[in-house]
Design a protein around this motif. Structure first.
Motif, PDB file in Angstrom:
ATOM      1  N   PHE A  42     -16.550   4.675 -54.837  1.00  0.00           N
ATOM      2  CA  PHE A  42     -17.025   4.035 -56.068  1.00  0.00           C
ATOM      3  C   PHE A  42     -17.046   2.515 -55.912  1.00  0.00           C
ATOM      4  O   PHE A  42     -18.034   1.858 -56.245  1.00  0.00           O
ATOM      5  CB  PHE A  42     -16.136   4.467 -57.241  1.00  0.00           C
ATOM      6  CG  PHE A  42     -16.189   3.553 -58.429  1.00  0.00           C
ATOM      7  CD1 PHE A  42     -17.305   3.525 -59.252  1.00  0.00           C
ATOM      8  CD2 PHE A  42     -15.119   2.732 -58.730  1.00  0.00           C
ATOM      9  CE1 PHE A  42     -17.349   2.676 -60.352  1.00  0.00           C
ATOM     10  CE2 PHE A  42     -15.153   1.888 -59.821  1.00  0.00           C
ATOM     11  CZ  PHE A  42     -16.269   1.849 -60.635  1.00  0.00           C
TER      12      PHE A  42
ATOM     13  N   TRP B  31      -8.710  10.484 -64.498  1.00  0.00           N
ATOM     14  CA  TRP B  31      -9.903   9.692 -64.814  1.00  0.00           C
ATOM     15  C   TRP B  31      -9.573   8.571 -65.799  1.00  0.00           C
ATOM     16  O   TRP B  31      -9.940   7.415 -65.580  1.00  0.00           O
ATOM     17  CB  TRP B  31     -10.997  10.604 -65.361  1.00  0.00           C
ATOM     18  CG  TRP B  31     -12.174   9.874 -65.932  1.00  0.00           C
ATOM     19  CD1 TRP B  31     -13.047   9.058 -65.251  1.00  0.00           C
ATOM     20  CD2 TRP B  31     -12.608   9.876 -67.287  1.00  0.00           C
ATOM     21  NE1 TRP B  31     -13.998   8.567 -66.115  1.00  0.00           N
ATOM     22  CE2 TRP B  31     -13.754   9.054 -67.368  1.00  0.00           C
ATOM     23  CE3 TRP B  31     -12.144  10.504 -68.437  1.00  0.00           C
ATOM     24  CZ2 TRP B  31     -14.438   8.839 -68.567  1.00  0.00           C
ATOM     25  CZ3 TRP B  31     -12.835  10.303 -69.615  1.00  0.00           C
ATOM     26  CH2 TRP B  31     -13.959   9.469 -69.672  1.00  0.00           C
TER      27      TRP B  31
ATOM     28  N   ALA C 232     -18.772   6.372 -66.383  1.00  0.00           N
ATOM     29  CA  ALA C 232     -19.645   7.493 -66.042  1.00  0.00           C
ATOM     30  C   ALA C 232     -19.518   7.887 -64.573  1.00  0.00           C
ATOM     31  O   ALA C 232     -19.411   9.079 -64.248  1.00  0.00           O
ATOM     32  CB  ALA C 232     -21.099   7.133 -66.369  1.00  0.00           C
ATOM     33  N   VAL C 233     -19.532   6.904 -63.684  1.00  0.00           N
ATOM     34  CA  VAL C 233     -19.453   7.211 -62.247  1.00  0.00           C
ATOM     35  C   VAL C 233     -18.091   7.791 -61.897  1.00  0.00           C
ATOM     36  O   VAL C 233     -17.991   8.781 -61.160  1.00  0.00           O
ATOM     37  CB  VAL C 233     -19.778   5.966 -61.393  1.00  0.00           C
ATOM     38  CG1 VAL C 233     -19.526   6.232 -59.916  1.00  0.00           C
ATOM     39  CG2 VAL C 233     -21.214   5.533 -61.618  1.00  0.00           C
TER      40      VAL C 233
ATOM     41  N   ALA D  76     -16.121   9.393 -63.880  1.00  0.00           N
ATOM     42  CA  ALA D  76     -16.085  10.755 -64.450  1.00  0.00           C
ATOM     43  C   ALA D  76     -16.809  11.726 -63.530  1.00  0.00           C
ATOM     44  O   ALA D  76     -16.298  12.820 -63.239  1.00  0.00           O
ATOM     45  CB  ALA D  76     -16.703  10.777 -65.842  1.00  0.00           C
ATOM     46  N   LEU D  77     -17.998  11.327 -63.071  1.00  0.00           N
ATOM     47  CA  LEU D  77     -18.747  12.184 -62.150  1.00  0.00           C
ATOM     48  C   LEU D  77     -17.932  12.463 -60.896  1.00  0.00           C
ATOM     49  O   LEU D  77     -17.833  13.608 -60.446  1.00  0.00           O
ATOM     50  CB  LEU D  77     -20.078  11.518 -61.780  1.00  0.00           C
ATOM     51  CG  LEU D  77     -20.912  12.267 -60.744  1.00  0.00           C
ATOM     52  CD1 LEU D  77     -21.419  13.576 -61.323  1.00  0.00           C
ATOM     53  CD2 LEU D  77     -22.064  11.399 -60.275  1.00  0.00           C
ATOM     54  N   PHE D  78     -17.332  11.430 -60.330  1.00  0.00           N
ATOM     55  CA  PHE D  78     -16.564  11.585 -59.089  1.00  0.00           C
ATOM     56  C   PHE D  78     -15.256  12.351 -59.310  1.00  0.00           C
ATOM     57  O   PHE D  78     -14.967  13.312 -58.602  1.00  0.00           O
ATOM     58  CB  PHE D  78     -16.244  10.220 -58.485  1.00  0.00           C
ATOM     59  CG  PHE D  78     -17.390   9.567 -57.758  1.00  0.00           C
ATOM     60  CD1 PHE D  78     -18.668  10.107 -57.756  1.00  0.00           C
ATOM     61  CD2 PHE D  78     -17.197   8.380 -57.075  1.00  0.00           C
ATOM     62  CE1 PHE D  78     -19.712   9.505 -57.084  1.00  0.00           C
ATOM     63  CE2 PHE D  78     -18.229   7.764 -56.394  1.00  0.00           C
ATOM     64  CZ  PHE D  78     -19.495   8.326 -56.401  1.00  0.00           C
TER      65      PHE D  78
ATOM     66  N   GLY E  23     -16.104  15.709 -61.515  1.00  0.00           N
ATOM     67  CA  GLY E  23     -17.154  16.542 -60.951  1.00  0.00           C
ATOM     68  C   GLY E  23     -16.679  17.510 -59.888  1.00  0.00           C
ATOM     69  O   GLY E  23     -17.028  18.699 -59.923  1.00  0.00           O
ATOM     70  N   TRP E  24     -15.880  17.023 -58.955  1.00  0.00           N
ATOM     71  CA  TRP E  24     -15.426  17.932 -57.894  1.00  0.00           C
ATOM     72  C   TRP E  24     -14.475  18.986 -58.454  1.00  0.00           C
ATOM     73  O   TRP E  24     -14.459  20.123 -57.986  1.00  0.00           O
ATOM     74  CB  TRP E  24     -14.825  17.163 -56.709  1.00  0.00           C
ATOM     75  CG  TRP E  24     -13.477  16.551 -56.899  1.00  0.00           C
ATOM     76  CD1 TRP E  24     -13.193  15.278 -57.281  1.00  0.00           C
ATOM     77  CD2 TRP E  24     -12.214  17.186 -56.671  1.00  0.00           C
ATOM     78  NE1 TRP E  24     -11.839  15.080 -57.327  1.00  0.00           N
ATOM     79  CE2 TRP E  24     -11.209  16.240 -56.951  1.00  0.00           C
ATOM     80  CE3 TRP E  24     -11.834  18.461 -56.270  1.00  0.00           C
ATOM     81  CZ2 TRP E  24      -9.854  16.517 -56.839  1.00  0.00           C
ATOM     82  CZ3 TRP E  24     -10.478  18.753 -56.157  1.00  0.00           C
ATOM     83  CH2 TRP E  24      -9.510  17.783 -56.440  1.00  0.00           C
TER      84      TRP E  24
END
Length: 126
Positions: A17, A81, A109-110, A112-114, A117-118
């Motif tokens: 990130f 997060w 947002a990024v 959260a995705l990282f 997401g996994w």
């Protein structure tokens, strides 16, 4: 060893990130990575400590060993997060680094995705 894998994955994603952020602003990734990384790395550590403490509080002393799941979306992923985002932004403010509203939204947002997401992908695959 297996219990450390989620922490290592999170750490690598936070490094990614920060590297992407530096690169997207045409800043030297290698030279300035630590400057960008340290607030979020400390925030990540805070998030993990809170997640482990929450598991211990909910499940008692066995929570750290038997019940704690570093891959869980809730509560682990959410706490990690939030710790990474809020802790990182707070430390950026204290250290005089920028925290524009747009940066907070994009970082949220990024991350959260990282970080979520996994975990969501693992849950979906199981």
């Amino acid at each position: 060893m297996k219990k450390l894998v989620p922490l290592v994955v999170d750490a690598l994603l936070v490094i990614l990130f920060c590297a992407i952020g530096r690169r997207s602003h045409d800043e030297s990734v290698v030279a300035g990575l630590l400057h960008t990384l340290w607030p979020f790395a400390i925030g990540l550590a805070i998030g993990w400590l809170v997640a482990v403490a929450a598991a211990s509080r909910v499940f008692g002393d066995a929570g750290r060993d038997a019940r704690f799941d570093g891959t869980a979306l809730w509560p682990t992923g959410i706490l990690v997060w939030l710790g990474t985002l809020c802790g990182g932004m707070l430390l950026r403010v204290v250290s005089g680094q920028g925290t524009a509203a747009s940066f907070i939204l994009v970082a949220g947002a990024v991350l959260a995705l990282f970080l979520l997401g996994w975990r969501a992908a693992i849950k979906a695959l199981n």
